[in-house]
Scaffold this active site. Structure first.
Site, PDB file in Angstrom:
ATOM      1  N   LYS A 163      -4.063  -9.459  -6.875  1.00  0.00           N
ATOM      2  CA  LYS A 163      -5.354  -9.904  -6.337  1.00  0.00           C
ATOM      3  C   LYS A 163      -6.493  -8.976  -6.743  1.00  0.00           C
ATOM      4  CE  LYS A 163      -5.533  -7.543  -1.937  1.00  0.00           C
ATOM      5  NZ  LYS A 163      -5.955  -7.494  -0.580  1.00  0.00           N
ATOM      6  N   LYS A 216       0.831  -1.209   0.000  1.00  0.00           N
ATOM      7  CA  LYS A 216       0.000   0.000   0.000  1.00  0.00           C
ATOM      8  C   LYS A 216       0.861   1.252   0.000  1.00  0.00           C
ATOM      9  CE  LYS A 216      -4.403  -1.469   1.936  1.00  0.00           C
ATOM     10  NZ  LYS A 216      -5.326  -1.420   3.066  1.00  0.00           N
ATOM     11  N   LYS A 244     -11.403  -4.599  -4.077  1.00  0.00           N
ATOM     12  CA  LYS A 244     -12.618  -3.785  -4.203  1.00  0.00           C
ATOM     13  C   LYS A 244     -12.320  -2.300  -4.342  1.00  0.00           C
ATOM     14  CE  LYS A 244     -13.562  -4.392   0.764  1.00  0.00           C
ATOM     15  NZ  LYS A 244     -12.400  -3.720   1.326  1.00  0.00           N
TER      16      LYS A 244
HETATM   17  P1  TYM Z   1     -10.681  -6.343   3.249  1.00  0.00           P
HETATM   18  O1  TYM Z   1     -11.742  -5.345   3.503  1.00  0.00           O
HETATM   19  O2  TYM Z   1      -9.565  -5.966   2.346  1.00  0.00           O
HETATM   20  O3  TYM Z   1     -11.303  -7.662   2.638  1.00  0.00           O
HETATM   21  C1  TYM Z   1     -12.422  -8.289   3.230  1.00  0.00           C
HETATM   22  C2  TYM Z   1     -12.300  -9.787   3.164  1.00  0.00           C
HETATM   23  O4  TYM Z   1     -12.200 -10.220   1.806  1.00  0.00           O
HETATM   24  C3  TYM Z   1     -11.032 -11.021   1.657  1.00  0.00           C
HETATM   25  N1  TYM Z   1     -10.446 -10.754   0.335  1.00  0.00           N
HETATM   26  C4  TYM Z   1     -10.188 -11.684  -0.562  1.00  0.00           C
HETATM   27  N2  TYM Z   1     -10.381 -13.019  -0.565  1.00  0.00           N
HETATM   28  C5  TYM Z   1     -10.015 -13.698  -1.667  1.00  0.00           C
HETATM   29  N3  TYM Z   1      -9.445 -13.117  -2.761  1.00  0.00           N
HETATM   30  C6  TYM Z   1      -9.225 -11.780  -2.786  1.00  0.00           C
HETATM   31  N4  TYM Z   1      -8.691 -11.208  -3.851  1.00  0.00           N
HETATM   32  C7  TYM Z   1      -9.607 -11.007  -1.663  1.00  0.00           C
HETATM   33  N5  TYM Z   1      -9.555  -9.684  -1.363  1.00  0.00           N
HETATM   34  C8  TYM Z   1     -10.061  -9.543  -0.131  1.00  0.00           C
HETATM   35  C9  TYM Z   1     -10.101 -10.565   2.749  1.00  0.00           C
HETATM   36  O5  TYM Z   1      -9.135 -11.550   3.041  1.00  0.00           O
HETATM   37  C10 TYM Z   1     -11.056 -10.308   3.873  1.00  0.00           C
HETATM   38  O6  TYM Z   1     -11.366 -11.513   4.522  1.00  0.00           O
HETATM   39  N6  TYM Z   1      -7.939  -6.135   7.347  1.00  0.00           N
HETATM   40  C11 TYM Z   1      -9.135  -6.678   6.783  1.00  0.00           C
HETATM   41  C12 TYM Z   1     -10.393  -6.322   7.542  1.00  0.00           C
HETATM   42  C13 TYM Z   1     -10.373  -6.619   8.996  1.00  0.00           C
HETATM   43  C14 TYM Z   1     -10.553  -7.889   9.595  1.00  0.00           C
HETATM   44  C15 TYM Z   1     -10.538  -7.648  11.008  1.00  0.00           C
HETATM   45  C16 TYM Z   1     -10.720  -9.172   9.089  1.00  0.00           C
HETATM   46  C17 TYM Z   1     -10.242  -5.696   9.995  1.00  0.00           C
HETATM   47  N7  TYM Z   1     -10.350  -6.331  11.209  1.00  0.00           N
HETATM   48  C18 TYM Z   1     -10.687  -8.687  11.905  1.00  0.00           C
HETATM   49  C19 TYM Z   1     -10.865 -10.207  10.020  1.00  0.00           C
HETATM   50  C20 TYM Z   1     -10.843  -9.982  11.394  1.00  0.00           C
HETATM   51  C21 TYM Z   1      -9.283  -6.158   5.370  1.00  0.00           C
HETATM   52  O7  TYM Z   1      -8.811  -5.104   5.033  1.00  0.00           O
HETATM   53  O8  TYM Z   1     -10.107  -6.886   4.610  1.00  0.00           O
END
Ligand code: TYM
Length: 335
Positions: A198, A117, A201
């Site tokens: 990857k 990032k 969103k």
């Molecule tokens: P975030 O918002 O980027 O993504 C949300 C969830 O989607 C999954 N994900 C993916 N899975 C498969 N392929 C991909 N290309 C892909 N892109 C995203 C992520 O692994 C995630 O599960 N830091 C986290 C949010 C968070 C969180 C937490 C998660 C904050 N606190 C506590 C679990 C527990 C994040 O930015 O996810």
């Protein structure tokens, strides 16, 4: 499970940045829905995390509501699971401070997501750097046993485990050590235009992802444009990343094994495969979109859910935080 046995806890969350897309659904949310019967689940909208990149305030607020409605439309059942806005529970920020004090700079320097990032972002702020500590607080506050996420969160999860272990060792057992729950297939869905990175969103190019709320014609167009290769046969082969990714998406939404998908398309063309894949995605997202359009405008209902989630979450979180404050030697709050 024996009825007297306490259910284990699941916790996960998504940042309200960009458009919720099929990678979030396949990598995380499909498992969230499945785990609801067996576990006590807490699903967060991690709005504090989203502040680490520039946000337009009114769009952020709107997006949080949209995400909540999409959680519900995807099958998160508020009678079984708590839906919680992170900023509604002050303990997240409070525990983060305590965990900051036991986190080594070297650990944060190693975080690949921060490195990636900070290459792209102009606004490299302290929040972006300590982001994984806030995530650890999310998880540890609720004493989560299991954390369903995509593969990209594995390193963050490891930090959460390390911090829990470090605190437990330094003081006394306090935090549950959380286990990651990552789908074997679909844990890493790739960009449609650049299958070596990857699907994200918050990608600037919407052709790289399929949003859960994309219209059927848009989905068809994006799949037709998706990068494959110059071969002609449909093979599930990691060395052909574009097609490999599309077969993973096909498999996630059809429930068919990649080997069965290969067999179905022997002698057929990429265009046949892509048309069918678009159709499968459209059909899978249609009920979600229908349900979403019913709920999204009912702000009163959504606010009621959030209040309920916040009250229950604050109770769970405050039990952990009180214990933590006592163990580290802070003076007890006079009520
Ligand atoms: P975030 O918002 O980027 O993504 C949300 C969830 O989607 C999954 N994900 C993916 N899975 C498969 N392929 C991909 N290309 C892909 N892109 C995203 C992520 O692994 C995630 O599960 N830091 C986290 C949010 C968070 C969180 C937490 C998660 C904050 N606190 C506590 C679990 C527990 C994040 O930015 O996810």
């Amino acid at each position: 499970m024996d009825k007297t046995e306490k259910k284990k806890r699941v916790l996960s969350g998504i940042q309200p940045s960009g458009h919720l897309c099929i990678s979030n659904h396949i990598g995380a949310m499909k498992n969230w829905v499945k785990l609801q019967d067996e576990y006590e689940c807490v699903y967060l909208i991690v709005d504090l995390h989203s502040l680490t990149v520039n946000q337009n305030p009114s769009e952020l607020r709107q997006r949080c509501y949209s995400y909540i409605a999409q959680y519900l439309a995807c099958g998160i059942n508020p009678d079984k699971s708590l839906i919680v806005v992170q900023s509604h529970v002050p303990a997240h920020a409070e525990l983060t401070w305590v965990l900051n004090t036991i986190t080594y700079l070297g650990e944060l320097n190693r975080m690949t997501q921060f490195k990636d990032k900070s290459k792209k972002e102009k606004n490299i702020n302290l929040g972006l750097y300590t982001y994984p500590v806030l995530m650890a607080s999310d998880i540890l506050l609720y004493q989560a046993d299991l954390v369903p996420v995509g593969a990209d969160q594995k390193q963050h999860l490891e930090l959460s485990r390390d911090l829990a272990h470090r605190f437990n060792t330094k003081y006394s057992p306090t935090f549950t050590i959380p286990d990651p729950f990552i789908p074997k297939q679909g844990g890493r869905i790739m960009s449609l235009q650049s299958p070596d990175s990857k699907m994200s969103k918050s990608d600037d190019n919407p052709n790289n992802y399929i949003a859960l709320l994309d219209e059927p014609s848009v989905i068809l167009k994006k799949i037709k444009r998706a990068v494959t290769d110059s071969n002609t046969d449909i093979k599930y082969d990691e060395s052909r990343p574009g097609l490999y990714n599309l077969i993973n998406i096909y498999s996630a939404y059809s429930g068919q094994k990649p080997s069965d998908i290969e067999n179905m398309y022997i002698g057929k063309m990429y265009s046949d495969f892509k048309n069918d894949l678009a159709e499968i995605i459209i059909e899978s997202l249609q009920p979600i979109q229908k349900e979403y359009s019913k709920i999204f405008n009912d702000k009163e209902y959504l606010d009621k859910l959030l209040l309920d989630g916040a009250i229950k979450a604050r109770y769970i979180a405050s039990k952990t935080l009180t214990k933590v404050y006592r163990k580290i030697g802070l003076v007890k709050k006079i009520r």
